[in-house]
Scaffold this motif. Structure first.
Motif, PDB file in Angstrom:
ATOM      1  N   THR A   1     -23.118  10.175  34.344  1.00 13.16           N
ATOM      2  CA  THR A   1     -24.473   9.590  34.369  1.00 13.16           C
ATOM      3  C   THR A   1     -25.500  10.612  33.889  1.00 13.16           C
ATOM      4  OG1 THR A   1     -23.803   8.175  36.195  1.00 13.16           O
ATOM      5  CG2 THR A   1     -26.161   8.442  35.876  1.00 13.16           C
ATOM      6  N   MET A   2     -25.312  11.876  34.282  1.00 19.65           N
ATOM      7  CA  MET A   2     -26.223  12.935  33.835  1.00 19.65           C
ATOM      8  C   MET A   2     -26.104  13.163  32.333  1.00 19.65           C
ATOM      9  SD  MET A   2     -25.837  15.624  36.980  1.00 19.65           S
ATOM     10  CE  MET A   2     -26.556  15.264  38.591  1.00 19.65           C
ATOM     11  N   PHE A   3     -24.885  13.120  31.804  1.00 21.23           N
ATOM     12  CA  PHE A   3     -24.698  13.249  30.353  1.00 21.23           C
ATOM     13  C   PHE A   3     -25.446  12.123  29.633  1.00 21.23           C
ATOM     14  CE2 PHE A   3     -20.947  16.114  30.940  1.00 21.23           C
ATOM     15  CZ  PHE A   3     -21.247  17.040  29.941  1.00 21.23           C
ATOM     16  N   ARG A   4     -25.338  10.906  30.174  1.00 23.43           N
ATOM     17  CA  ARG A   4     -26.014   9.753  29.564  1.00 23.43           C
ATOM     18  C   ARG A   4     -27.536   9.958  29.582  1.00 23.43           C
ATOM     19  NH1 ARG A   4     -23.768   5.281  32.101  1.00 23.43           N
ATOM     20  NH2 ARG A   4     -22.462   4.709  30.358  1.00 23.43           N
TER      21      ARG A   4
ATOM     22  N   ALA B   1     -26.242  11.613  25.723  1.00 20.75           N
ATOM     23  CA  ALA B   1     -24.866  11.437  25.246  1.00 20.75           C
ATOM     24  C   ALA B   1     -24.492   9.954  25.344  1.00 20.75           C
ATOM     25  CB  ALA B   1     -23.900  12.268  26.086  1.00 20.75           C
ATOM     26  N   VAL B   2     -23.528   9.540  24.532  1.00 17.58           N
ATOM     27  CA  VAL B   2     -22.974   8.187  24.627  1.00 17.58           C
ATOM     28  C   VAL B   2     -21.824   8.279  25.621  1.00 17.58           C
ATOM     29  CG1 VAL B   2     -21.739   6.358  23.380  1.00 17.58           C
ATOM     30  CG2 VAL B   2     -23.566   7.666  22.229  1.00 17.58           C
ATOM     31  N   VAL B   3     -21.852   7.461  26.668  1.00 16.78           N
ATOM     32  CA  VAL B   3     -20.805   7.549  27.692  1.00 16.78           C
ATOM     33  C   VAL B   3     -19.906   6.322  27.644  1.00 16.78           C
ATOM     34  CG1 VAL B   3     -20.315   7.701  30.173  1.00 16.78           C
ATOM     35  CG2 VAL B   3     -22.180   9.042  29.193  1.00 16.78           C
TER      36      VAL B   3
ATOM     37  N   LYS C   1     -23.784  12.510  14.462  1.00 16.36           N
ATOM     38  CA  LYS C   1     -23.867  13.749  15.249  1.00 16.36           C
ATOM     39  C   LYS C   1     -23.809  13.469  16.755  1.00 16.36           C
ATOM     40  CE  LYS C   1     -26.435  16.726  12.043  1.00 16.36           C
ATOM     41  NZ  LYS C   1     -25.246  17.414  11.598  1.00 16.36           N
ATOM     42  N   ALA C   2     -23.377  12.286  17.118  1.00  9.57           N
ATOM     43  CA  ALA C   2     -23.359  11.896  18.539  1.00  9.57           C
ATOM     44  C   ALA C   2     -22.417  12.770  19.355  1.00  9.57           C
ATOM     45  CB  ALA C   2     -22.932  10.441  18.668  1.00  9.57           C
ATOM     46  N   VAL C   3     -22.790  12.983  20.621  1.00  8.64           N
ATOM     47  CA  VAL C   3     -21.862  13.564  21.593  1.00  8.64           C
ATOM     48  C   VAL C   3     -21.395  12.377  22.433  1.00  8.64           C
ATOM     49  CG1 VAL C   3     -21.565  15.100  23.574  1.00  8.64           C
ATOM     50  CG2 VAL C   3     -23.013  15.818  21.666  1.00  8.64           C
ATOM     51  N   VAL C   4     -20.106  12.070  22.313  1.00  6.81           N
ATOM     52  CA  VAL C   4     -19.534  10.943  23.054  1.00  6.81           C
ATOM     53  C   VAL C   4     -18.746  11.502  24.234  1.00  6.81           C
ATOM     54  CG1 VAL C   4     -18.002   8.927  22.942  1.00  6.81           C
ATOM     55  CG2 VAL C   4     -19.400   9.550  20.954  1.00  6.81           C
TER      56      VAL C   4
ATOM     57  N   LEU D   1     -22.914  21.934  22.956  1.00 12.10           N
ATOM     58  CA  LEU D   1     -22.113  21.030  22.113  1.00 12.10           C
ATOM     59  C   LEU D   1     -22.899  20.613  20.873  1.00 12.10           C
ATOM     60  CD1 LEU D   1     -20.620  18.771  24.939  1.00 12.10           C
ATOM     61  CD2 LEU D   1     -19.313  20.330  23.483  1.00 12.10           C
ATOM     62  N   ARG D   2     -24.198  20.387  21.052  1.00 15.53           N
ATOM     63  CA  ARG D   2     -25.013  19.948  19.917  1.00 15.53           C
ATOM     64  C   ARG D   2     -25.237  21.051  18.897  1.00 15.53           C
ATOM     65  NH1 ARG D   2     -28.804  16.511  23.870  1.00 15.53           N
ATOM     66  NH2 ARG D   2     -27.897  14.463  23.461  1.00 15.53           N
TER      67      ARG D   2
END
Length: 199
Positions: free
Chosen positions: A19-22, A26-28, A108-111, A196-197
């Motif tokens: 949830t924090m990544f979202r 980020a795409v979760v 460039k998404a972080v999934v 990561l980005r």
């Protein structure tokens, strides 16, 4: 695009971390959500599960009673493997479809793939980075008793049905403490995402 597997043990705080990544952009993709989707009444996985484990695992509305099914498979490794063999390939296909979709919308998404059995199901080979969320066993037991209404014995059985956290920690790129206060955990997640980005 970077695909990050977020895993840990049962009740260690994976969902909180995801949830924090979202929240930070980020795409979760949630494996449990996908698993619930593929076993909806009438779907091929649902039919196979009912054939394998019997109609006594169904609720009156024909949905699968997860507690009834859990009571069968968590007592028997062979039955658990059989269930995983029905669900995992379908969840994997859906995750791959959603990842491709995210990549098309933003190259460039972080999934982030929130998946309890990352190592057990061999998914670690399909992700670029791994974040493991840990918690001490007493916290896991307390959370399972509160969240799932399990007895201590059943909570322990569920914990032991998964790979030990110590093994997962050794194979992680990032280790997050699921018992840390929310603010500190959020800072850790933000830092990982920034790293990561920038790669």
């Amino acid at each position: 695009m970077i695909l990050v597997g977020v895993t840990g043990g049962v009740a260690t705080g994976k969902t909180t971390v995801a949830t924090m990544f979202r929240r930070y952009g980020a795409v979760v993709i949630d494996a449990d959500e996908l698993a619930r989707e593929v076993v909806k009444p009438g779907k091929p996985a649902w039919r196979q599960i009912v054939r394998t484990f019997g109609r006594q695992i169904l609720n009156p509305d024909r949905t699968i009673n997860r507690h009834a099914l859990g009571a069968i498979v968590f007592h028997d490794k062979k039955k658990l493997r059989r269930l995983e063999g029905i669900i995992h390939p379908r969840v994997a296909r859906e995750q791959e479809r959603l990842t491709r979709q995210a990549s098309r919308s933003n190259p460039k998404a972080v999934v982030v793939y929130d998946v309890p059995l990352l190592f057990e199901a061999g998914i670690d080979k399909r992700v670029d980075k791994i974040a493991v969320v840990t918690a001490d066993r007493d916290t896991q037991i307390a959370r399972l008793k509160k969240r799932n209404g399990l007895t201590r014995t059943d909570a322990l059985r569920r914990i032991k049905s998964q790979m030990p956290l110590s093994h997962k920690r050794r194979r992680a790129d990032y280790v997050l403490d699921g018992t840390a206060d929310r603010k500190r955990l959020a800072e850790e997640v933000s830092k990982i995402l920034a790293e990561l980005r920038s790669t």
